[in-house]
Write a protein that holds these residues in place. Structure first.
Motif, PDB file in Angstrom:
ATOM      1  N   GLY A  42      14.001  -5.940  -4.184  1.00 52.51           N
ATOM      2  CA  GLY A  42      13.389  -5.421  -4.549  1.00 52.51           C
ATOM      3  C   GLY A  42      11.730  -5.535  -4.622  1.00 52.51           C
ATOM      4  N   LEU A  43      11.627  -6.481  -4.818  1.00 50.94           N
ATOM      5  CA  LEU A  43      10.474  -6.927  -4.600  1.00 50.94           C
ATOM      6  C   LEU A  43      10.034  -6.803  -2.948  1.00 50.94           C
ATOM      7  CD1 LEU A  43      10.029 -10.210  -7.111  1.00 50.94           C
ATOM      8  CD2 LEU A  43       9.267  -7.773  -7.491  1.00 50.94           C
ATOM      9  N   GLY A  44      10.830  -7.335  -2.246  1.00 51.74           N
ATOM     10  CA  GLY A  44      10.294  -7.374  -0.938  1.00 51.74           C
ATOM     11  C   GLY A  44      10.354  -5.913  -0.374  1.00 51.74           C
ATOM     12  N   ALA A  45      11.562  -4.729  -0.956  1.00 49.05           N
ATOM     13  CA  ALA A  45      11.044  -4.302  -0.905  1.00 49.05           C
ATOM     14  C   ALA A  45       9.690  -3.762  -0.394  1.00 49.05           C
ATOM     15  CB  ALA A  45      12.411  -2.913  -1.161  1.00 49.05           C
ATOM     16  N   ASN A  46       9.135  -3.350  -2.341  1.00 52.59           N
ATOM     17  CA  ASN A  46       8.138  -2.090  -2.571  1.00 52.59           C
ATOM     18  C   ASN A  46       6.764  -3.284  -2.029  1.00 52.59           C
ATOM     19  OD1 ASN A  46       8.905  -0.425  -4.931  1.00 52.59           O
ATOM     20  ND2 ASN A  46      10.589  -2.807  -5.096  1.00 52.59           N
ATOM     21  N   LEU A  47       6.903  -4.467  -1.997  1.00 52.34           N
ATOM     22  CA  LEU A  47       5.950  -5.056  -0.903  1.00 52.34           C
ATOM     23  C   LEU A  47       5.189  -4.393   0.360  1.00 52.34           C
ATOM     24  CD1 LEU A  47       6.107  -8.560  -2.390  1.00 52.34           C
ATOM     25  CD2 LEU A  47       4.247  -6.998  -3.013  1.00 52.34           C
ATOM     26  N   LEU A  48       6.463  -4.204   1.148  1.00 49.27           N
ATOM     27  CA  LEU A  48       6.906  -3.827   2.362  1.00 49.27           C
ATOM     28  C   LEU A  48       6.438  -2.159   2.066  1.00 49.27           C
ATOM     29  CD1 LEU A  48       7.198  -3.905   5.367  1.00 49.27           C
ATOM     30  CD2 LEU A  48       9.866  -3.186   4.982  1.00 49.27           C
ATOM     31  N   VAL A  49       6.457  -1.063   1.155  1.00 49.86           N
ATOM     32  CA  VAL A  49       5.899  -0.419   0.518  1.00 49.86           C
ATOM     33  C   VAL A  49       4.596   0.278   1.150  1.00 49.86           C
ATOM     34  CG1 VAL A  49       6.169   1.885  -0.373  1.00 49.86           C
ATOM     35  CG2 VAL A  49       8.129   1.171   0.074  1.00 49.86           C
ATOM     36  N   PHE A  50       4.051  -1.095  -0.128  1.00 49.59           N
ATOM     37  CA  PHE A  50       2.861  -1.302   0.006  1.00 49.59           C
ATOM     38  C   PHE A  50       1.846  -1.575   0.641  1.00 49.59           C
ATOM     39  CE2 PHE A  50       3.671  -2.124  -4.894  1.00 49.59           C
ATOM     40  CZ  PHE A  50       3.739  -1.297  -5.252  1.00 49.59           C
ATOM     41  N   LEU A  51       2.534  -2.602   2.012  1.00 49.14           N
ATOM     42  CA  LEU A  51       1.750  -3.464   2.741  1.00 49.14           C
ATOM     43  C   LEU A  51       1.802  -1.844   3.457  1.00 49.14           C
ATOM     44  CD1 LEU A  51       2.701  -6.574   3.107  1.00 49.14           C
ATOM     45  CD2 LEU A  51       0.751  -5.697   2.800  1.00 49.14           C
ATOM     46  N   LEU A  52       2.562  -0.746   4.031  1.00 54.20           N
ATOM     47  CA  LEU A  52       2.876   0.280   4.913  1.00 54.20           C
ATOM     48  C   LEU A  52       1.013   1.089   4.709  1.00 54.20           C
ATOM     49  CD1 LEU A  52       6.431   0.972   5.180  1.00 54.20           C
ATOM     50  CD2 LEU A  52       5.040   0.012   7.101  1.00 54.20           C
ATOM     51  N   PHE A  53       1.949   1.478   2.620  1.00 53.84           N
ATOM     52  CA  PHE A  53       0.756   2.229   2.759  1.00 53.84           C
ATOM     53  C   PHE A  53      -1.042   1.772   3.319  1.00 53.84           C
ATOM     54  CE2 PHE A  53       3.739   4.462  -0.809  1.00 53.84           C
ATOM     55  CZ  PHE A  53       3.822   5.108  -0.533  1.00 53.84           C
ATOM     56  N   ALA A  54      -0.987   0.444   2.623  1.00 48.23           N
ATOM     57  CA  ALA A  54      -2.357   0.021   2.617  1.00 48.23           C
ATOM     58  C   ALA A  54      -2.379  -0.379   3.960  1.00 48.23           C
ATOM     59  CB  ALA A  54      -2.931  -1.294   2.366  1.00 48.23           C
ATOM     60  N   LYS A  55      -2.030  -0.643   5.624  1.00 47.94           N
ATOM     61  CA  LYS A  55      -1.797  -0.613   6.872  1.00 47.94           C
ATOM     62  C   LYS A  55      -2.399   0.892   7.594  1.00 47.94           C
ATOM     63  CE  LYS A  55       0.589  -2.899  10.867  1.00 47.94           C
ATOM     64  NZ  LYS A  55      -1.363  -3.099  10.785  1.00 47.94           N
ATOM     65  N   HIS A  56      -1.353   1.102   7.075  1.00 46.84           N
ATOM     66  CA  HIS A  56      -1.799   3.413   7.820  1.00 46.84           C
ATOM     67  C   HIS A  56      -2.648   3.758   7.329  1.00 46.84           C
ATOM     68  CE1 HIS A  56       1.523   1.556  11.025  1.00 46.84           C
ATOM     69  NE2 HIS A  56       2.028   1.379  10.168  1.00 46.84           N
ATOM     70  N   ASP A  65       2.912  10.909  -0.307  1.00 49.53           N
ATOM     71  CA  ASP A  65       2.463   8.962  -0.564  1.00 49.53           C
ATOM     72  C   ASP A  65       2.081   8.956  -1.516  1.00 49.53           C
ATOM     73  OD1 ASP A  65       4.290   8.796   1.531  1.00 49.53           O
ATOM     74  OD2 ASP A  65       2.552   8.574   3.512  1.00 49.53           O
ATOM     75  N   VAL A  66       0.603   9.704  -1.985  1.00 48.68           N
ATOM     76  CA  VAL A  66       0.075   9.202  -3.350  1.00 48.68           C
ATOM     77  C   VAL A  66       1.317   9.145  -5.054  1.00 48.68           C
ATOM     78  CG1 VAL A  66      -1.793   9.875  -5.041  1.00 48.68           C
ATOM     79  CG2 VAL A  66      -2.007   9.926  -3.144  1.00 48.68           C
ATOM     80  N   LEU A  67       2.150  10.071  -4.884  1.00 52.95           N
ATOM     81  CA  LEU A  67       3.512   9.749  -5.239  1.00 52.95           C
ATOM     82  C   LEU A  67       4.503   8.929  -5.492  1.00 52.95           C
ATOM     83  CD1 LEU A  67       3.375  14.056  -5.844  1.00 52.95           C
ATOM     84  CD2 LEU A  67       2.190  12.782  -7.177  1.00 52.95           C
ATOM     85  N   LEU A  68       4.784   8.535  -4.061  1.00 51.20           N
ATOM     86  CA  LEU A  68       5.712   7.542  -4.070  1.00 51.20           C
ATOM     87  C   LEU A  68       5.381   6.405  -4.536  1.00 51.20           C
ATOM     88  CD1 LEU A  68       6.771   8.844  -0.234  1.00 51.20           C
ATOM     89  CD2 LEU A  68       8.242   9.007  -2.501  1.00 51.20           C
ATOM     90  N   LEU A  69       3.539   6.367  -3.847  1.00 53.88           N
ATOM     91  CA  LEU A  69       3.123   4.944  -4.565  1.00 53.88           C
ATOM     92  C   LEU A  69       3.165   4.754  -6.397  1.00 53.88           C
ATOM     93  CD1 LEU A  69       0.679   2.889  -4.271  1.00 53.88           C
ATOM     94  CD2 LEU A  69      -0.803   4.272  -4.295  1.00 53.88           C
ATOM     95  N   SER A  70       3.377   6.060  -6.860  1.00 53.65           N
ATOM     96  CA  SER A  70       3.395   5.621  -8.214  1.00 53.65           C
ATOM     97  C   SER A  70       4.515   5.254  -9.071  1.00 53.65           C
ATOM     98  CB  SER A  70       3.065   7.380  -8.665  1.00 53.65           C
ATOM     99  OG  SER A  70       3.010   7.631 -10.100  1.00 53.65           O
ATOM    100  N   MET A  71       5.886   5.791  -7.994  1.00 52.75           N
ATOM    101  CA  MET A  71       6.653   5.563  -8.108  1.00 52.75           C
ATOM    102  C   MET A  71       6.832   4.064  -7.462  1.00 52.75           C
ATOM    103  SD  MET A  71      10.723   6.779  -6.012  1.00 52.75           S
ATOM    104  CE  MET A  71       9.646   5.573  -4.559  1.00 52.75           C
ATOM    105  N   THR A  72       6.434   3.830  -6.912  1.00 48.36           N
ATOM    106  CA  THR A  72       6.518   2.076  -6.419  1.00 48.36           C
ATOM    107  C   THR A  72       5.878   1.378  -6.894  1.00 48.36           C
ATOM    108  OG1 THR A  72       6.230   2.850  -3.841  1.00 48.36           O
ATOM    109  CG2 THR A  72       6.043   0.755  -4.147  1.00 48.36           C
TER     110      THR A  72
END
Length: 331
Positions: A42-56, A65-72
């Motif tokens: 779970g930590l790996g998957a959610n951290l990957l989501v954070f990195l994808l949002f930040a990188k792109h 994506d704002v609401l997906l960030l809220s969920m993450t």
């Protein structure tokens, strides 16, 4: 050189004590291994989501994506609380005081509520975007307002539900006096809290999610199919809609069914019931792992970006019809 042996010795004694206690508690050992695996994934998957949002930098370009960030963020907070549950399950005691027990139970309810209400906001926004392909997407101010409402509502609902959280000793005999647990409420209010959580954390959100996803799936199936690729994208979107609603129900409904069985006096100590209890607990902690995979990491919008980021592969640009692009990108 800084002497790190005292810290290392304390950490080693604490961890070795947990291992010894886990060996004498088979249920705690299995639960610890399962929760440890869930925590890592779970930590790996959610951290990957954070990195994808930040990188792109997709939060400025894509409203969803704002609401997906809220969920993450909510799922990440839930996962950070697992070590406390893990320690309590292995040692059969709550390691901290009564005040932190209240804080822990509040944060647990708060994070679960924020994740659930974020899913509701995602379903509403997704339905608005896909069923109105010729209209502009929701304004960022509206999405930001939904983000703020999700967290404010989660706070206001969770606070009264956990105000009676307490640390209690379980067991009538003196030998069990040291077995203390952090409970979400006192015994007199237990089923009132469970019923409130069922309505506020599951039943009402499930109605919102099911309504919006049913409307979305109906629209996708009624949309004209222009090509084989469009038909494949429509089937994929419909499958993702079903999986989104199904995963939410599968992870949370068994726990409330178990509470109902306990309330009706149907629960009996035995292997079958204890296995069911174990499965219900694991499923609730599994949901923060499912969310990032289902909503972001499997999204076609991030498929090529994910491959480029992980493996250095170049992703080619593709052009899709407007309806298909919106449906695919939102899913």
């Amino acid at each position: 050189m800084v002497n790190v042996l005292p810290f290392r010795g304390w950490w080693w004694r604490w961890w070795w004590g947990l291992v010894i206690q886990a060996v004498t508690n088979i249920y705690g050992l299995i639960f610890a291994c399962t929760c440890g695996l869930i925590l890592c994934v779970g930590l790996g998957a959610n951290l990957l989501v954070f990195l994808l949002f930040a990188k792109h930098n997709s939060l400025r370009r894509n409203r969803l994506d704002v609401l997906l960030l809220s969920m993450t963020l909510a799922d990440f907070l839930t996962l950070l609380l697992i070590p406390f549950t893990l320690h309590s399950a292995i040692s059969q005691s709550w390691p901290l005081g009564d005040v932190f027990c209240k804080v822990y139970q509040f944060l647990l309810a708060f994070s679960m509520a924020a994740s659930t209400y974020s899913l509701c906001a995602v379903s509403v926004t997704r339905a608005m975007i896909i069923t109105n392909p010729h209209r502009p997407p929701p304004h960022m101010d509206l999405v930001a307002l939904m983000f703020a409402l999700v967290w404010a509502l989660s706070f206001l609902i969770s606070l009264p539900l956990r105000m009676f959280a307490t640390k209690e000793s379980i067991g009538p005999s003196p030998g069990l006096a040291n077995f203390t647990y952090c409970l979400p409420t006192i015994h007199e209010h237990h089923y009132q809290v469970v019923l409130s959580q069922f309505v506020l954390f599951y039943f009402a959100p499930m109605l919102v999610i099911a309504f919006n996803y049913a409307r979305l799936a109906l629209f996708l199936h009624r949309s004209p199919v222009m090509s084989l690729a469009s038909a494949r994208n429509t089937r994929r979107a419909s499958l993702m809609v079903f999986l989104a609603a199904g995963s939410f129900s599968a992870c949370w409904l068994p726990g409330y069914v178990l509470e109902l069985c306990v309330y009706l006096g149907l629960y009996r100590h035995g292997l079958a019931w204890e296995t069911f209890y174990f499965a219900c607990t694991v499923l609730q902690y599994l949901h923060p792992c499912v969310n990032p995979v289902l909503y972001v990491l499997l999204s076609k919008r991030y498929r090529h970006r994910r491959a480029e980021w992980l493996f250095g592969c170049a992703a080619g640009n593709r052009v899709h019809p407007q309806v298909t692009s919106i449906a695919t990108d939102s899913l």
